[in-house]
Design a protein around this motif. Structure first.
Motif, mmCIF file in Angstrom:
data_model
loop_
_atom_site.group_PDB
_atom_site.id
_atom_site.type_symbol
_atom_site.label_atom_id
_atom_site.label_comp_id
_atom_site.label_asym_id
_atom_site.label_seq_id
_atom_site.Cartn_x
_atom_site.Cartn_y
_atom_site.Cartn_z
ATOM 1 N N PHE A 350 4.497 15.547 -0.424
ATOM 2 C CA PHE A 350 4.616 15.988 -1.819
ATOM 3 C C PHE A 350 3.425 15.560 -2.692
ATOM 4 C CE2 PHE A 350 9.037 15.612 -0.247
ATOM 5 C CZ PHE A 350 9.370 16.963 -0.295
ATOM 6 N N GLY A 351 2.472 14.891 -2.085
ATOM 7 C CA GLY A 351 1.247 14.569 -2.809
ATOM 8 C C GLY A 351 1.409 13.522 -3.893
ATOM 9 N N VAL A 352 2.367 12.619 -3.724
ATOM 10 C CA VAL A 352 2.582 11.566 -4.723
ATOM 11 C C VAL A 352 1.669 10.390 -4.400
ATOM 12 C CG1 VAL A 352 4.248 10.011 -5.776
ATOM 13 C CG2 VAL A 352 4.965 12.290 -5.035
ATOM 14 N N ASN A 353 0.950 9.901 -5.384
ATOM 15 C CA ASN A 353 -0.053 8.861 -5.134
ATOM 16 C C ASN A 353 0.550 7.456 -5.130
ATOM 17 O OD1 ASN A 353 -2.721 7.660 -4.965
ATOM 18 N ND2 ASN A 353 -2.432 7.098 -7.098
ATOM 19 N N HIS A 354 1.431 7.167 -6.087
ATOM 20 C CA HIS A 354 1.893 5.783 -6.273
ATOM 21 C C HIS A 354 3.415 5.713 -6.202
ATOM 22 C CE1 HIS A 354 1.830 1.869 -8.924
ATOM 23 N NE2 HIS A 354 2.390 1.683 -7.748
ATOM 24 N N ILE A 355 3.924 4.964 -5.211
ATOM 25 C CA ILE A 355 5.356 4.687 -5.132
ATOM 26 C C ILE A 355 5.589 3.281 -5.665
ATOM 27 C CG2 ILE A 355 7.329 4.347 -3.603
ATOM 28 C CD1 ILE A 355 6.249 6.521 -1.804
ATOM 29 N N CYS A 356 6.170 3.203 -6.839
ATOM 30 C CA CYS A 356 6.459 1.905 -7.450
ATOM 31 C C CYS A 356 7.881 1.498 -7.075
ATOM 32 C CB CYS A 356 6.291 1.965 -8.972
ATOM 33 S SG CYS A 356 6.440 0.339 -9.731
ATOM 34 N N GLU A 357 8.028 1.046 -5.835
ATOM 35 C CA GLU A 357 9.319 0.535 -5.376
ATOM 36 C C GLU A 357 9.642 -0.734 -6.157
ATOM 37 O OE1 GLU A 357 12.589 0.149 -2.323
ATOM 38 O OE2 GLU A 357 11.390 1.796 -3.116
ATOM 39 N N LEU A 358 10.889 -0.889 -6.557
ATOM 40 C CA LEU A 358 11.273 -2.067 -7.322
ATOM 41 C C LEU A 358 12.505 -2.720 -6.722
ATOM 42 C CD1 LEU A 358 14.021 -1.532 -9.309
ATOM 43 C CD2 LEU A 358 12.420 0.080 -10.318
ATOM 44 N N TYR A 359 12.736 -3.928 -7.118
ATOM 45 C CA TYR A 359 13.978 -4.621 -6.798
ATOM 46 C C TYR A 359 14.464 -5.265 -8.081
ATOM 47 C CZ TYR A 359 17.239 -8.233 -5.341
ATOM 48 O OH TYR A 359 18.365 -9.012 -5.246
ATOM 49 N N ALA A 360 15.710 -5.019 -8.412
ATOM 50 C CA ALA A 360 16.327 -5.661 -9.579
ATOM 51 C C ALA A 360 17.832 -5.478 -9.449
ATOM 52 C CB ALA A 360 15.822 -5.047 -10.882
ATOM 53 N N ALA A 361 18.562 -6.291 -10.155
ATOM 54 C CA ALA A 361 20.021 -6.160 -10.189
ATOM 55 C C ALA A 361 20.461 -6.261 -11.641
ATOM 56 C CB ALA A 361 20.680 -7.260 -9.350
ATOM 57 N N SER A 362 21.371 -5.384 -12.043
ATOM 58 C CA SER A 362 21.804 -5.376 -13.441
ATOM 59 C C SER A 362 22.487 -6.680 -13.826
ATOM 60 C CB SER A 362 22.749 -4.194 -13.701
ATOM 61 O OG SER A 362 23.869 -4.252 -12.839
ATOM 62 N N ASP A 363 23.019 -7.416 -12.827
ATOM 63 C CA ASP A 363 23.704 -8.673 -13.119
ATOM 64 C C ASP A 363 22.833 -9.886 -12.794
ATOM 65 O OD1 ASP A 363 23.741 -8.016 -10.439
ATOM 66 O OD2 ASP A 363 25.678 -8.947 -10.031
ATOM 67 N N GLY A 364 21.540 -9.656 -12.512
ATOM 68 C CA GLY A 364 20.669 -10.756 -12.119
ATOM 69 C C GLY A 364 19.629 -11.096 -13.158
ATOM 70 N N ASN A 365 18.667 -11.929 -12.759
ATOM 71 C CA ASN A 365 17.629 -12.383 -13.697
ATOM 72 C C ASN A 365 16.240 -12.239 -13.112
ATOM 73 O OD1 ASN A 365 17.853 -14.428 -11.750
ATOM 74 N ND2 ASN A 365 17.252 -16.028 -13.195
ATOM 75 N N ILE A 366 16.088 -11.389 -12.090
ATOM 76 C CA ILE A 366 14.781 -11.264 -11.449
ATOM 77 C C ILE A 366 14.488 -9.805 -11.127
ATOM 78 C CG2 ILE A 366 15.704 -11.599 -9.098
ATOM 79 C CD1 ILE A 366 13.063 -13.203 -8.548
ATOM 80 N N GLY A 367 13.207 -9.465 -11.167
ATOM 81 C CA GLY A 367 12.797 -8.125 -10.783
ATOM 82 C C GLY A 367 11.471 -8.173 -10.045
ATOM 83 N N PHE A 368 11.320 -7.307 -9.058
ATOM 84 C CA PHE A 368 10.059 -7.133 -8.335
ATOM 85 C C PHE A 368 9.596 -5.699 -8.587
ATOM 86 C CE2 PHE A 368 12.087 -10.537 -6.105
ATOM 87 C CZ PHE A 368 11.133 -11.246 -5.387
ATOM 88 N N SER A 369 8.286 -5.482 -8.557
ATOM 89 C CA SER A 369 7.791 -4.107 -8.619
ATOM 90 C C SER A 369 6.463 -4.000 -7.880
ATOM 91 C CB SER A 369 7.641 -3.621 -10.067
ATOM 92 O OG SER A 369 6.795 -4.471 -10.796
ATOM 93 N N ASN A 370 6.277 -2.837 -7.248
ATOM 94 C CA ASN A 370 5.102 -2.596 -6.400
ATOM 95 C C ASN A 370 3.945 -2.066 -7.249
ATOM 96 O OD1 ASN A 370 3.526 -2.267 -4.099
ATOM 97 N ND2 ASN A 370 4.345 -0.237 -3.661
#
Length: 612
Positions: A350-370
Motif C-alpha cells: 500500500f506504499g505506506v512509509n511510516h508505521i508508528c506502532e504504539l503500546y499503551a493501556a487506557s488504565d496504565g501510566n506508560i506508552g511506547f511509540s515507534n
C-alpha cells in the motif's frame, strides 16, 4: 527465538537513523514542554485543545463522515451549544454522563461538549447488551446519559435497572442530526433540539478544566472479571495528544486521519482523534470498519494518516490485490497489534512509509511509540520501565532471595512494569481497590512503586521493545479485550452447562487469540444442541466475545486449590489429538452451529481455508 534475534536493533541500524533522529529531536523537546503541564490550575485538556485548534484552523475540516464535512468552527460552535444546554440542566464539573452512540460525528461532538463543561464522559461499549451494559452504566453512577437512535432498543431493555432521571435521558437521532426531523422516542429528550438555540461561544467552564480533572471513563476488562472503568484525566489526554500528534506523527492542518476503530476505546478516541486535534487536522470516521471500502474512503477523504489495529491490517492484506492499491495519500499510520508477518507486506503493497506502532493501556501510566520507524517494534518510551521474570503458572512476577524482582536480559521476554512517579502517575480505576491490585511495591528498592501491566514484552535494544502477549485471564480478539470471567458467567446461565472455563487460543495467520471454552454438560453430551448453544452465546455476548471453539469435558481438572488448569487447556487448544478423547467443536465462518473438529477440519483451519 530466531525472529527476536533478527529484530534486534544494532549500532549500524541506529547510525542509519541519525537523520531521522535529528529531524525528530526538536519535536521531542517541544512535545515534552507542551505535554508537561505542572501547574494544577493551568487550563488544559480536550475542550481547551479543541478551542486552540479552532483558532488555528477555523475553516479547515474537523470531522468527516460520508457526505458530512464539518469545519473546526462548526464543530466547536455545535459543541458549545450542547455545553451551554448541559449547564442549564445542572451538569457540572465532575458529573458523569454516559455516552452510548456509535462512531459518528454526534458522538465526538457530545464528548467534546461534556469535556467543555468539566464533566466526565463514560464511554460505553456499543457492543454491550443486557447485564454487561447494566454493570458498565451502574459502575460509574452517571447523572445523565446520551443514547444514539441506533442503540435505543439496547438501552431500553436495561433502562429500569439504572438510576438515571428521564429528564436527563437524552436522545440523538441516527442521521444528520443538525436537521433532527425524527420523532423522539417516548421517555427521551432530543439533545440536539433542546440545545439548538443555545449560545455558540466557548463556555467559561472550558478554561476551568485542569490536568487532574477526569475527562473520560474508558472501560477495560483488565485481567479478571467484568469491565472496570479506567480514569483518563485531561492532563493525560493532553500528553497523549501531544506525544502522538506532534512527536510521533508531526500532524499539520493539511493532514487527515482516517479512523474506523471504535471510538469508545483509547486508541481511536485519544490517540487518533487526539493526534488530529493537536495538528488542527481533519478526522474522518466510519460507523464500522469495511475492508472492501477502506481504501475508497481513504481516497475520498484524501487521508494522509490511518489508525489501525493489527487485525484491521490483516483484513486489508486479505483483500484481492488491486491495480490502485498504492493510489492513496497515506504516508503514516498509527495503532497497535501489527504482526511481523504483515508489517513489511503492508508497507510494500500500500506504499505506506511510516508505521508508528504504539503500546499503551487506557488504565496504565506508560506508552511506547515507534517514532524512528524501525520494523516490528512498539518503539521506545520516555517513562521508566522494566521487564522482569515471572511465573508461567501464576503469571506473577518472581522475587529473589532479597525480596526484589529480577530484570530479564536484552533479547528476552519479561513482564512489563512501569514506574509510578510524578512524571508518570497512575490514574487507575474508579474503584481504588481495583487500582491497588495492579500496583507492586518494593520492586527494585524499598519504597518504589510500579504498575503491573500484565503484558509480556521483549527488549530488542536501544530502549526499544516488542509486544509478545497478554498474561492473565484476558485475551485480545478483533481488537477487543475479552474477559474470560464474563464469558464463563454468561455460559453458566445456560441450563445445560454445569462448568465453563474460557481462554484464548491462537489460530494461524490471525492476530490475537480466539475464544475457546471448555464446558461440562449438566447432563450429557447428547443433551447439547450446538445450534441453540451458539444462538444463546450470540444473543448474550458481543460478537468478538462469542467462543469460536468448544471442548466438552466429562469432568474438569482442578489444582489442589480448586483452580482450573488453564495453562494445559491453552496448550492443548483445539487439536483433538491432544485432548484425551474430549470432543472439540468449532464455529466455522458463515455457519450457524458448532461442528465437531475432525483431522480434515483441523487441517483446513491451519491451512487458512476459513477467514476469521
Amino acid at each position: 527465538m530466531s525472529r527476536a534475534s533478527n529484530d534486534m536493533i544494532t549500532w549500524g541500524m541506529m547510525l542509519r537513523k541519525l537523520p531521522s533522529i535529528a529531524k525528530a529531536l526538536p519535536r521531542v523537546v517541544k512535545g515534552l514542554n507542551v505535554a508537561n503541564v505542572k501547574q494544577p490550575d493551568q487550563p488544559c485538556g480536550l475542550g481547551w485543545s479543541f478551542e486552540h485548534a479552532t483558532h488555528r484552523n477555523p475553516d479547515g475540516p474537523a470531522l468527516l463522515q460520508g457526505e458530512v464535512k464539518l469545519s473546526y468552527a462548526q464543530v466547536n460552535q455545535w459543541a458549545n451549544r450542547i455545553a451551554h444546554y448541559l449547564i442549564t440542566q445542572g451538569i457540572g464539573k465532575g458529573d458523569v454522563v454516559g455516552v452510548f452512540i456509535e462512531n459518528r460525528p454526534e458522538l465526538l461532538v457530545t464528548v467534546l461538549a461534556v469535556a467543555k463543561v468539566g464533566a466526565i464522559s463514560a464511554m460505553l461499549n456499543t457492543s454491550q447488551t443486557q447485564q454487561a451494559l447494566v454493570h458498565s452504566v451502574n459502575l460509574v453512577e452517571p447523572v445523565a446519559i446520551v443514547v444514539g437512535g441506533e442503540l435505543v432498543e439496547a438501552y431500553s431493555v436495561i433502562r429500569a435497572q439504572v438510576a438515571i432521571d428521564a429528564a436527563r435521558t437524552w436522545w440523538v437521532a441516527d442521521q444528520d442530526t443538525l436537521r433532527d426531523p425524527d420523532e423522539v422516542p417516548a421517555g427521551f429528550i432530543s439533545l440536539m433540539r433542546a440545545s439548538a438555540d443555545c449560545p455558540t461561544g466557548n463556555p467559561a467552564s472550558s478554561q476551568q478544566v485542569y490536568l487532574d480533572d477526569p475527562c473520560f471513563y474508558i472501560y477495560t476488562s483488565g485481567t479478571t472479571g467484568l469491565p472496570k472503568a479506567g480514569v483518563f484525566k485531561h492532563g493525560r489526554w493532553l500528553k497523549t495528544s501531544t506525544v502522538f500528534g506532534l512527536v510521533a506523527l508531526d500532524m499539520r492542518p493539511d493532514d487527515v486521519v482516517y479512523c474506523t476503530l471504535p471510538l469508545y476505546h483509547a486508541t481511536g478516541l485519544c490517540v487518533c482523534w487526539g493526534s488530529a486535534i493537536y495538528g488542527a487536522s481533519g478526522f474522518a470516521i466510519r460507523r464500522k470498519f469495511s475492508a472492501s471500502q477502506f481504501w475508497n474512503d481513504v481516497r475520498k477523504y484524501q487521508a494522509t494518516t490511518i489508525g489501525y489495529v493489527g487485525e484491521l491490517c490483516r483484513y486489508l492484506i486479505d483483500q484481492p490485490p488491486s491495480a490502485n492499491d498504492r493510489d492513496n495519500a497515506v504516508v503514516k499510520m498509527i495503532g497497535n497489534g501489527l504482526r511481523p508477518g504483515v508489517w513489511s507486506e503492508f508497507k510494500r503493497r500500500f506504499g505506506v512509509n511510516h508505521i508508528c506502532e504504539l503500546y499503551a493501556a487506557s488504565d496504565g501510566n506508560i506508552g511506547f511509540s515507534n517514532i524512528l520507524n524501525f520494523e516490528n517494534t512498539i518503539g521506545f518510551s520516555l517513562m521508566s520501565w522494566a521487564l522482569v521474570e515471572y511465573a508461567h503458572d501464576s503469571c506473577a512476577p518472581i522475587r529473589n532471595s532479597k525480596g526484589f524482582m529480577q530484570k530479564v536480559g536484552k533479547g528476552r521476554q519479561g513482564l512489563l512494569l512501569a514506574k509510578i512517579d510524578d512524571k508518570a502517575p497512575l490514574d487507575g480505576y474508579t474503584d481504588p481497590q481495583k487500582t491497588e491490585k495492579v500496583v507492586l511495591h518494593d520492586v527494585f528498592e524499598k519504597g518504589d512503586r510500579y504498575f503491573n501491566t500484565g503484558d509480556l514484552l521483549r527488549s530488542i535494544g536501544f530502549g526499544h521493545a516488542q509486544f509478545v502477549d497478554r498474561l492473565g485471564d484476558t485475551y485480545r480478539w478483533k481488537g477487543e479485550n475479552v474477559s474470560t470471567t464474563e464469558v464463563e458467567n454468561i455460559l453458566l446461565q445456560h441450563p445445560l452447562i454445569a462448568e465453563a472455563v474460557a481462554y484464548g487460543v491462537e489460530i494461524s495467520n490471525t492476530n490475537g487469540r480466539a475464544g475457546m471454552v471448555a464446558i461440562t454438560p449438566a447432563e450429557s453430551l447428547a443433551t447439547l444442541d450446538f445450534s441453540e448453544l451458539l444462538s444463546f452465546a450470540r444473543q448474550h455476548m458481543p460478537a468478538y466475545a462469542v467462543p469460536l471453539f468448544l471442548r466438552v469435558k466429562v469432568k474438569m481438572e482442578t489444582t489442589g486449590t480448586f483452580k482450573y488448569q488453564k495453562t494445559r487447556l491453552k496448550d492443548e487448544a483445539f487439536d483433538p489429538r491432544k485432548t484425551d478423547g474430549d470432543p472439540i467443536y468449532a464455529w466455522l465462518p458463515g455457519s450457524d452451529t458448532y461442528v465437531q473438529i475432525t483431522e480434515q477440519v483441523l487441517a483446513d483451519i491451519h491451512g487458512g481455508k476459513f477467514h476469521y
